[in-house]
Motif scaffolding. Structure first.
Motif, PDB file in Angstrom:
ATOM      1  N   LYS A  65      -8.408  -2.751  -1.320  1.00  0.00           N
ATOM      2  CA  LYS A  65      -8.711  -2.580  -2.751  1.00  0.00           C
ATOM      3  C   LYS A  65      -8.054  -1.319  -3.282  1.00  0.00           C
ATOM      4  O   LYS A  65      -7.434  -1.308  -4.341  1.00  0.00           O
ATOM      5  CB  LYS A  65     -10.234  -2.462  -2.944  1.00  0.00           C
ATOM      6  N   LEU A  66      -8.183  -0.225  -2.513  1.00  0.00           N
ATOM      7  CA  LEU A  66      -7.637   1.058  -2.965  1.00  0.00           C
ATOM      8  C   LEU A  66      -6.109   1.000  -3.037  1.00  0.00           C
ATOM      9  O   LEU A  66      -5.497   1.463  -4.013  1.00  0.00           O
ATOM     10  CB  LEU A  66      -8.097   2.154  -1.991  1.00  0.00           C
ATOM     11  N   LEU A  67      -5.512   0.400  -2.038  1.00  0.00           N
ATOM     12  CA  LEU A  67      -4.048   0.343  -2.004  1.00  0.00           C
ATOM     13  C   LEU A  67      -3.495  -0.550  -3.124  1.00  0.00           C
ATOM     14  O   LEU A  67      -2.461  -0.228  -3.710  1.00  0.00           O
ATOM     15  CB  LEU A  67      -3.583  -0.184  -0.647  1.00  0.00           C
ATOM     16  N   ASP A  68      -4.217  -1.621  -3.394  1.00  0.00           N
ATOM     17  CA  ASP A  68      -3.764  -2.509  -4.476  1.00  0.00           C
ATOM     18  C   ASP A  68      -3.801  -1.781  -5.816  1.00  0.00           C
ATOM     19  O   ASP A  68      -2.920  -1.961  -6.653  1.00  0.00           O
ATOM     20  CB  ASP A  68      -4.619  -3.789  -4.522  1.00  0.00           C
ATOM     21  N   ARG A  69      -4.815  -0.925  -5.989  1.00  0.00           N
ATOM     22  CA  ARG A  69      -4.904  -0.157  -7.239  1.00  0.00           C
ATOM     23  C   ARG A  69      -3.741   0.828  -7.356  1.00  0.00           C
ATOM     24  O   ARG A  69      -3.233   1.091  -8.433  1.00  0.00           O
ATOM     25  CB  ARG A  69      -6.213   0.641  -7.279  1.00  0.00           C
ATOM     26  N   SER A 119      -0.422  -1.085  -8.063  1.00  0.00           N
ATOM     27  CA  SER A 119      -0.301  -1.553  -9.454  1.00  0.00           C
ATOM     28  C   SER A 119      -0.202  -0.385 -10.436  1.00  0.00           C
ATOM     29  O   SER A 119      -0.030  -0.594 -11.630  1.00  0.00           O
ATOM     30  CB  SER A 119      -1.518  -2.408  -9.809  1.00  0.00           C
ATOM     31  N   GLY A 120      -0.356   0.831  -9.960  1.00  0.00           N
ATOM     32  CA  GLY A 120      -0.258   2.003 -10.825  1.00  0.00           C
ATOM     33  C   GLY A 120      -1.555   2.315 -11.559  1.00  0.00           C
ATOM     34  O   GLY A 120      -1.644   3.242 -12.364  1.00  0.00           O
ATOM     35  N   GLU A 121      -2.599   1.542 -11.220  1.00  0.00           N
ATOM     36  CA  GLU A 121      -3.895   1.735 -11.890  1.00  0.00           C
ATOM     37  C   GLU A 121      -4.519   3.091 -11.555  1.00  0.00           C
ATOM     38  O   GLU A 121      -5.201   3.699 -12.377  1.00  0.00           O
ATOM     39  CB  GLU A 121      -4.803   0.598 -11.388  1.00  0.00           C
ATOM     40  N   GLU A 122      -4.282   3.562 -10.320  1.00  0.00           N
ATOM     41  CA  GLU A 122      -4.852   4.850  -9.922  1.00  0.00           C
ATOM     42  C   GLU A 122      -3.800   5.699  -9.242  1.00  0.00           C
ATOM     43  O   GLU A 122      -2.890   5.179  -8.596  1.00  0.00           O
ATOM     44  CB  GLU A 122      -6.008   4.624  -8.943  1.00  0.00           C
ATOM     45  N   GLN A 123      -3.929   7.006  -9.415  1.00  0.00           N
ATOM     46  CA  GLN A 123      -2.970   7.908  -8.780  1.00  0.00           C
ATOM     47  C   GLN A 123      -3.683   8.970  -7.945  1.00  0.00           C
ATOM     48  O   GLN A 123      -4.694   9.518  -8.377  1.00  0.00           O
ATOM     49  CB  GLN A 123      -2.115   8.588  -9.855  1.00  0.00           C
ATOM     50  N   TYR A 124      -3.147   9.186  -6.816  1.00  0.00           N
ATOM     51  CA  TYR A 124      -3.722  10.172  -5.895  1.00  0.00           C
ATOM     52  C   TYR A 124      -2.600  10.984  -5.261  1.00  0.00           C
ATOM     53  O   TYR A 124      -1.451  10.554  -5.226  1.00  0.00           O
ATOM     54  CB  TYR A 124      -4.472   9.457  -4.757  1.00  0.00           C
ATOM     55  N   HIS A 125      -2.999  12.147  -4.718  1.00  0.00           N
ATOM     56  CA  HIS A 125      -2.043  12.915  -3.913  1.00  0.00           C
ATOM     57  C   HIS A 125      -2.163  12.545  -2.434  1.00  0.00           C
ATOM     58  O   HIS A 125      -1.174  12.548  -1.711  1.00  0.00           O
ATOM     59  CB  HIS A 125      -2.290  14.422  -4.068  1.00  0.00           C
TER      60      HIS A 125
END
Ligand code: HC1
Ligand code: SF4
Length: 583
Positions: free
Chosen positions: A492-496, A499-505
């Motif tokens: 779920k996290l990787l799909d987000r 898709s550019g829905e979430e950004q993390y460092h």
């Protein structure tokens, strides 16, 4: 909330609408036997195929017995869980299941911990009538690097399928065939090795019989220990110390670090080391890689890959190699602590003690079954000699200790040997979900800000939610961190992110629930979430009690860089401590 009133075994009870008879009975202390049913509330996973029919009960006014695991309570229902009809039906059902089940209980690897065996005892089965009419299935045993599938012992409870498909979203297992020949298997009845299996071991951890068990490396280790030509050293993973005691009757969450070191010494290992040392080393390499990527990103480099993904969990590595081949340059290239340990042991340490690589045997004690597969990956060997020779699970170690007449509970607390046995609090928290990224944060913060971190506990990174995120302030620079445990959550996290829905460092992923403390090689906890919580608390307790709690302050790590590696991400470090991924 709509409620339902009913009677179970002459007790009146009121339950929420939708409650099953099994759960209602449990509320008033009635323990209806179940075999296929499994409820992992903490993971939101419930397996209730109502297939085994062991949990049947009598409902007044109904002709047929009802499976209590899947029958909902209704107003005015009168339920009896222990009438003669019910007891006879349960016994008959079990006799039928046993009729085509192998009878090699004395030598079965699951003997003594088998739910089917326990049920036969509980229901008082003394003979198995009608065996001559049963068609015994004769599947070949499927050996993979980590897991053995002995499908003659499959009772079609479907628990493994639920873990693999619903929780892990791997989809390696499904039901095939009918009647006596029905089993759970990979597609086209292929071997596990040819399926998308990640070797996370979560199916093994819930299998009620000997159908799924781990590959046992203990005889090979015993042989190496008896060979005078070999120097045999051992490393032990962070999560093992928080669970091994359970195999010796200790309460969940009892820390046995000192006894563990003592037991390994009594088993004959020449040096008793700690994977935690290599976890500190991982932080040095992965933390440097993370900061390197962040700096480039801040300088406007559009090619830099963020978020960095942790790479110490082999089940997770296997999962992203299979499912995200377009993202193979995103995870950290740092090898796992198990493999970093092996690489350093067979170079730096072998050299220090004057032993040839071929004469040094490295054994790991791991909470994980995928570690067996990881240490056999070709890239982690030199001319066919693996960096880590054998990986034993926590359960296998417990067997070995018992077999060797060691009274574990009475052992004194002993220390690990030096130099590969010294570690910090940051390393031990690798064993719990969120721990790897918290350890990395402790070091990255100080290196990035050049300031001393006053509070090393990052409570915002801890917890048991399947997906968590937090922002850590690096002295004015917000660093966004994501955490997932369980491969379904990772997906779920990787799909987000994809898709550019979430950004993390940075993102930490561990394949097993709770991280390594809930690994597929740990003592069986039968879905009891409080066991996982207790183990997690033990891990944080050990961290809090350590004199040094940041990886970069481990003096033996500093010495390793000074004497051997140079600096993090040096050419030598790159060669020995980093890897690449394959689709
Ligand atoms: Fe783990 Fe790790 S934390 S992967 O869960 O990075 O297995 O405990 O040993 O390698 O250190 C496992 C645990 C373990 C590695 C470390
Ligand atoms: Fe599925 Fe994990 Fe079992 Fe493999 S080890 S079959 S991935 S649950």
């Amino acid at each position: 909330m709509e409620t339902i009133k009913l009677t179970i075994d002459n007790c009146q009870i009121e339950v929420e609408k939708g409650t099953t008879i099994y759960k209602a009975a449990k509320k008033i202390g009635i323990d209806i036997p179940v075999l296929c049913y499994m409820n992992l509330e903490h993971l939101n996973i419930e397996n209730k195929p109502a297939g085994c029919r062991i949990c049947v009960v009598e409902v007044e006014g109904r002709k047929n017995l009802a499976p209590s695991c899947s029958t909902e309570c209704l107003n005015g229902m009168v339920v009896k869980t222990n009438t003669m009809r019910v007891l006879n039906a349960r016994k008959t059902v079990l006799e039928l299941i046993l009729s085509d089940h192998p009878k090699d209980c004395l030598t079965c690897p699951k003997s003594g911990r088998c739910d089917l065996q326990d049920m036969a005892v509980r229901l008082g089965v003394r003979q198995i009538p009608g065996q001559e009419f049963a068609e015994m299935s004769t599947y070949k045993v499927d050996f993979s690097p980590s897991i053995i599938r002995d499908m003659d012992k499959c009772i079609m409870c479907r628990r493994c399928e639920t873990m693999c498909n619903d929780f892990q979203t791997v989809g390696a297992l499904g039901a095939i065939n009918r009647g006596f020949m029905s089993v759970v298997a990979p597609a086209f009845e292929q071997d596990l090795q040819k399926s998308p299996c990640t070797y996370c071991g979560q199916c093994v951890a819930v299998c009620p019989t000997g159908a799924l068990t781990e590959v046992d490396h203990t005889p090979k280790v015993v042989r190496e220990l008896a060979n005078p030509k070999k120097t045999v050293i051992v490393q032990t993973a962070p999560a093992v110390r928080a669970a091994l005691g359970e195999e010796f009757g200790m309460e969940a969450g009892t820390l046995v670090t000192g006894k563990l070191a003592a037991a390994l010494r009594r088993l004959g290992f020449d040096y008793v080391f700690d994977t935690d040392f290599a976890a500190d080393l991982t932080i040095m390499e992965e933390g440097t890689e993370l900061l390197g990527r962040i700096s480039k990103f801040m300088e406007g480099d559009k090619n830099v890959k963020l978020p960095i993904l942790t790479s110490c969990c082999p089940g997770w590595v296997n999962f992203f190699e299979t499912n995200y081949p377009d993202m193979l340059n995103v995870p950290s290239t740092a090898r796992s602590p198990q493999q970093m340990f092996g690489a350093i042991a067979k170079t730096y340490f072998a050299n220090k003690i004057g032993v040839k690589r071929e004469d040094l045997v490295v054994v790991s004690i791991m909470p994980c079954l995928a570690k067996k597969y990881e240490c056999q990956r070709e890239e982690f060997s030199v001319n066919g000699n693996p960096d880590v020779d054998y990986a034993l699970s926590t359960r296998e170690l417990a067997h070995l200790i018992k077999e060797a007449n060691i009274n574990f509970n009475d052992l004194p607390d002993e220390d690990f040997d030096h130099p590969l046995g010294e570690s910090t609090g940051a390393a031990v928290i690798f064993g719990a979900t969120g721990g790897v990224i918290e350890a990395a944060t402790r070091t990255a913060y100080e290196v990035f800000t050049k300031k001393t971190l006053e509070k090393v506990d990052f409570h915002q990174l801890r917890g048991m939610d399947g997906i968590r995120s937090a922002t850590v302030d690096f002295n004015g620079t917000p660093i966004r961190i994501g955490i997932a445990h369980g491969l379904g959550n990772a997906r779920k996290l990787l799909d987000r992110i994809r898709s550019g829905e979430e950004q993390y460092h940075a993102i930490e992923v561990m394949a097993c629930p709770g991280g390594c403390i809930g690994g597929g090689g740990q003592p069986l906890h039968h879905g009891d979430a409080s066991v996982l919580t207790a183990r997690t608390m033990a891990i944080y307790r050990e961290d809090a009690n350590k004199p040094i709690r940041k990886s970069h302050e481990n003096p033996y790590i500093t010495a390793l860089y000074n004497e051997f590696l140079g600096h993090p991400m040096s050419e030598k470090a790159h060669h020995l401590l980093h890897t690449h991924y394959f689709d």
